[in-house]
Design a protein around this motif. Structure first.
Motif, PDB file in Angstrom:
ATOM      1  N   VAL A  31       0.850  -1.194   0.000  1.00 59.16           N
ATOM      2  CA  VAL A  31       0.000   0.000   0.000  1.00 59.16           C
ATOM      3  C   VAL A  31       0.885   1.243   0.000  1.00 59.16           C
ATOM      4  O   VAL A  31       2.034   1.196   0.451  1.00 59.16           O
ATOM      5  CB  VAL A  31      -0.958   0.023   1.213  1.00 59.16           C
ATOM      6  CG1 VAL A  31      -1.971  -1.112   1.130  1.00 59.16           C
ATOM      7  CG2 VAL A  31      -0.200  -0.025   2.519  1.00 59.16           C
ATOM      8  N   PRO A  32       0.337   2.389  -0.466  1.00 58.87           N
ATOM      9  CA  PRO A  32       1.174   3.584  -0.598  1.00 58.87           C
ATOM     10  C   PRO A  32       1.357   4.397   0.689  1.00 58.87           C
ATOM     11  O   PRO A  32       2.344   5.109   0.817  1.00 58.87           O
ATOM     12  CB  PRO A  32       0.429   4.411  -1.645  1.00 58.87           C
ATOM     13  CG  PRO A  32      -1.012   4.024  -1.479  1.00 58.87           C
ATOM     14  CD  PRO A  32      -0.972   2.568  -1.099  1.00 58.87           C
ATOM     15  N   THR A  33       0.397   4.315   1.625  1.00 56.04           N
ATOM     16  CA  THR A  33       0.464   5.179   2.808  1.00 56.04           C
ATOM     17  C   THR A  33       0.027   4.434   4.061  1.00 56.04           C
ATOM     18  O   THR A  33      -0.666   3.412   3.988  1.00 56.04           O
ATOM     19  CB  THR A  33      -0.456   6.414   2.662  1.00 56.04           C
ATOM     20  OG1 THR A  33      -1.824   5.970   2.653  1.00 56.04           O
ATOM     21  CG2 THR A  33      -0.151   7.219   1.398  1.00 56.04           C
ATOM     22  N   GLU A  34       0.399   5.001   5.210  1.00 58.35           N
ATOM     23  CA  GLU A  34      -0.016   4.419   6.483  1.00 58.35           C
ATOM     24  C   GLU A  34      -1.533   4.504   6.661  1.00 58.35           C
ATOM     25  O   GLU A  34      -2.150   3.595   7.228  1.00 58.35           O
ATOM     26  CB  GLU A  34       0.693   5.134   7.635  1.00 58.35           C
ATOM     27  CG  GLU A  34       0.435   4.488   8.974  1.00 58.35           C
ATOM     28  CD  GLU A  34       1.234   5.128  10.099  1.00 58.35           C
ATOM     29  OE1 GLU A  34       1.028   4.696  11.250  1.00 58.35           O
ATOM     30  OE2 GLU A  34       2.038   6.027   9.850  1.00 58.35           O
ATOM     31  N   ILE A  35      -2.140   5.552   6.166  1.00 59.38           N
ATOM     32  CA  ILE A  35      -3.602   5.705   6.270  1.00 59.38           C
ATOM     33  C   ILE A  35      -4.297   4.564   5.541  1.00 59.38           C
ATOM     34  O   ILE A  35      -5.214   3.932   6.074  1.00 59.38           O
ATOM     35  CB  ILE A  35      -4.061   7.086   5.734  1.00 59.38           C
ATOM     36  CG1 ILE A  35      -3.567   8.198   6.665  1.00 59.38           C
ATOM     37  CG2 ILE A  35      -5.574   7.137   5.568  1.00 59.38           C
ATOM     38  CD1 ILE A  35      -3.725   9.598   6.117  1.00 59.38           C
ATOM     39  N   ILE A  59       9.169   0.011   3.050  1.00 61.30           N
ATOM     40  CA  ILE A  59       9.788  -0.956   2.139  1.00 61.30           C
ATOM     41  C   ILE A  59       9.996  -0.250   0.801  1.00 61.30           C
ATOM     42  O   ILE A  59       9.255   0.673   0.444  1.00 61.30           O
ATOM     43  CB  ILE A  59       8.956  -2.245   1.967  1.00 61.30           C
ATOM     44  CG1 ILE A  59       7.606  -1.952   1.304  1.00 61.30           C
ATOM     45  CG2 ILE A  59       8.765  -2.958   3.293  1.00 61.30           C
ATOM     46  CD1 ILE A  59       6.905  -3.192   0.804  1.00 61.30           C
ATOM     47  N   SER A  60      10.999  -0.647   0.078  1.00 60.29           N
ATOM     48  CA  SER A  60      11.257  -0.114  -1.257  1.00 60.29           C
ATOM     49  C   SER A  60      10.795  -1.140  -2.274  1.00 60.29           C
ATOM     50  O   SER A  60      11.185  -2.309  -2.200  1.00 60.29           O
ATOM     51  CB  SER A  60      12.746   0.165  -1.460  1.00 60.29           C
ATOM     52  OG  SER A  60      13.182   1.182  -0.604  1.00 60.29           O
ATOM     53  N   SER A  61       9.982  -0.695  -3.203  1.00 58.00           N
ATOM     54  CA  SER A  61       9.504  -1.569  -4.269  1.00 58.00           C
ATOM     55  C   SER A  61      10.052  -1.065  -5.596  1.00 58.00           C
ATOM     56  O   SER A  61       9.920   0.117  -5.925  1.00 58.00           O
ATOM     57  CB  SER A  61       7.978  -1.587  -4.313  1.00 58.00           C
ATOM     58  OG  SER A  61       7.459  -2.159  -3.138  1.00 58.00           O
ATOM     59  N   ILE A  62      10.667  -1.960  -6.340  1.00 59.70           N
ATOM     60  CA  ILE A  62      11.184  -1.648  -7.670  1.00 59.70           C
ATOM     61  C   ILE A  62      10.455  -2.556  -8.642  1.00 59.70           C
ATOM     62  O   ILE A  62      10.421  -3.774  -8.459  1.00 59.70           O
ATOM     63  CB  ILE A  62      12.709  -1.864  -7.738  1.00 59.70           C
ATOM     64  CG1 ILE A  62      13.399  -0.952  -6.713  1.00 59.70           C
ATOM     65  CG2 ILE A  62      13.224  -1.633  -9.156  1.00 59.70           C
ATOM     66  CD1 ILE A  62      14.866  -1.227  -6.519  1.00 59.70           C
ATOM     67  N   TYR A  63       9.848  -1.951  -9.659  1.00 57.34           N
ATOM     68  CA  TYR A  63       8.995  -2.704 -10.575  1.00 57.34           C
ATOM     69  C   TYR A  63       8.912  -1.976 -11.907  1.00 57.34           C
ATOM     70  O   TYR A  63       9.279  -0.792 -12.016  1.00 57.34           O
ATOM     71  CB  TYR A  63       7.592  -2.869  -9.969  1.00 57.34           C
ATOM     72  CG  TYR A  63       6.933  -1.543  -9.646  1.00 57.34           C
ATOM     73  CD1 TYR A  63       6.048  -0.943 -10.533  1.00 57.34           C
ATOM     74  CD2 TYR A  63       7.227  -0.874  -8.452  1.00 57.34           C
ATOM     75  CE1 TYR A  63       5.465   0.284 -10.245  1.00 57.34           C
ATOM     76  CE2 TYR A  63       6.641   0.350  -8.156  1.00 57.34           C
ATOM     77  CZ  TYR A  63       5.764   0.925  -9.056  1.00 57.34           C
ATOM     78  OH  TYR A  63       5.192   2.145  -8.776  1.00 57.34           O
ATOM     79  N   GLU A  64       8.420  -2.684 -12.919  1.00 58.47           N
ATOM     80  CA  GLU A  64       8.183  -2.047 -14.207  1.00 58.47           C
ATOM     81  C   GLU A  64       6.702  -1.741 -14.338  1.00 58.47           C
ATOM     82  O   GLU A  64       5.848  -2.600 -14.066  1.00 58.47           O
ATOM     83  CB  GLU A  64       8.625  -2.958 -15.352  1.00 58.47           C
ATOM     84  CG  GLU A  64       8.480  -2.272 -16.700  1.00 58.47           C
ATOM     85  CD  GLU A  64       8.991  -3.110 -17.847  1.00 58.47           C
ATOM     86  OE1 GLU A  64       8.359  -3.072 -18.919  1.00 58.47           O
ATOM     87  OE2 GLU A  64      10.017  -3.799 -17.680  1.00 58.47           O
ATOM     88  N   TRP A  65       6.398  -0.510 -14.756  1.00 55.70           N
ATOM     89  CA  TRP A  65       5.008  -0.107 -14.956  1.00 55.70           C
ATOM     90  C   TRP A  65       4.943   0.783 -16.183  1.00 55.70           C
ATOM     91  O   TRP A  65       5.659   1.777 -16.278  1.00 55.70           O
ATOM     92  CB  TRP A  65       4.485   0.640 -13.721  1.00 55.70           C
ATOM     93  CG  TRP A  65       3.039   1.018 -13.836  1.00 55.70           C
ATOM     94  CD1 TRP A  65       2.526   2.270 -14.022  1.00 55.70           C
ATOM     95  CD2 TRP A  65       1.914   0.140 -13.794  1.00 55.70           C
ATOM     96  NE1 TRP A  65       1.166   2.226 -14.102  1.00 55.70           N
ATOM     97  CE2 TRP A  65       0.750   0.925 -13.956  1.00 55.70           C
ATOM     98  CE3 TRP A  65       1.774  -1.236 -13.645  1.00 55.70           C
ATOM     99  CZ2 TRP A  65      -0.530   0.379 -13.961  1.00 55.70           C
ATOM    100  CZ3 TRP A  65       0.498  -1.772 -13.647  1.00 55.70           C
ATOM    101  CH2 TRP A  65      -0.629  -0.979 -13.803  1.00 55.70           C
ATOM    102  N   GLU A  71      10.520   3.110  -8.780  1.00 55.81           N
ATOM    103  CA  GLU A  71      10.870   2.780  -7.401  1.00 55.81           C
ATOM    104  C   GLU A  71       9.989   3.615  -6.489  1.00 55.81           C
ATOM    105  O   GLU A  71       9.911   4.834  -6.629  1.00 55.81           O
ATOM    106  CB  GLU A  71      12.338   3.068  -7.103  1.00 55.81           C
ATOM    107  CG  GLU A  71      12.713   2.706  -5.678  1.00 55.81           C
ATOM    108  CD  GLU A  71      14.196   2.840  -5.394  1.00 55.81           C
ATOM    109  OE1 GLU A  71      14.569   2.622  -4.226  1.00 55.81           O
ATOM    110  OE2 GLU A  71      14.970   3.148  -6.301  1.00 55.81           O
ATOM    111  N   ASP A  72       9.295   2.932  -5.565  1.00 52.95           N
ATOM    112  CA  ASP A  72       8.394   3.618  -4.638  1.00 52.95           C
ATOM    113  C   ASP A  72       8.633   3.124  -3.222  1.00 52.95           C
ATOM    114  O   ASP A  72       9.003   1.973  -3.001  1.00 52.95           O
ATOM    115  CB  ASP A  72       6.918   3.353  -4.998  1.00 52.95           C
ATOM    116  CG  ASP A  72       6.481   4.103  -6.238  1.00 52.95           C
ATOM    117  OD1 ASP A  72       6.823   5.286  -6.379  1.00 52.95           O
ATOM    118  OD2 ASP A  72       5.790   3.492  -7.079  1.00 52.95           O
TER     119      ASP A  72
END
Length: 127
Positions: A31-35, A59-65, A71-72
């Motif tokens: 998920v993108p946020t604590e909320i 956490i760091s997520s690396i992916y192709e989109w 990287e998020d």
């Protein structure tokens, strides 16, 4: 006599259950946020789609989109549930998640602390 009383009152009741390997699963959702993390976590527990949700921050997520490597920074939900509730859990997450394509993956639980597994079993509704 004490053992009979303890067993009769249910204190040892969880030991009476027999865990079937694979009947429970761990699902993972980013998920993108604590909320968003807390909302989904609370809602799936309230709806008995999960017994427990751990929220792992940063956490760091690396992916192709869409043809680009991204990287998020995200949070990871670790969700303990029944295997036969995964489809209902997935639908709920998809319906309540801000991502266009959200991650919901699961792995079966083969073994663990019997009392904990019994607790998860009794706290999740069937899917």
């Amino acid at each position: 006599m004490i053992l009979r009383l303890v067993h009769h009152t249910g204190i040892l009741g969880s030991r009476a259950m027999s865990y079937i390997p694979g009947s429970l699963s761990v699902a993972m959702v980013t998920v993108p946020t604590e909320i968003v993390a807390k909302k989904i976590a609370c809602d799936v527990v309230k709806k008995k789609l999960a017994a427990c949700v751990n929220i792992l921050p940063k956490i760091s997520s690396i992916y192709e989109w869409e043809g680009e490597v991204k990287e998020d920074q995200e949070l990871l939900l670790i969700i303990k549930t029944k295997t036969d509730a995964i489809d209902a859990l997935t639908k709920f997450v998809k319906d309540n998640h801000p991502y266009q394509v959200c991650e919901v993956i699961s792995l079966p639980i083969q073994n663990g602390n019997r009392e904990y597994l019994d607790w998860v079993t009794t706290n999740v509704s069937t899917g």
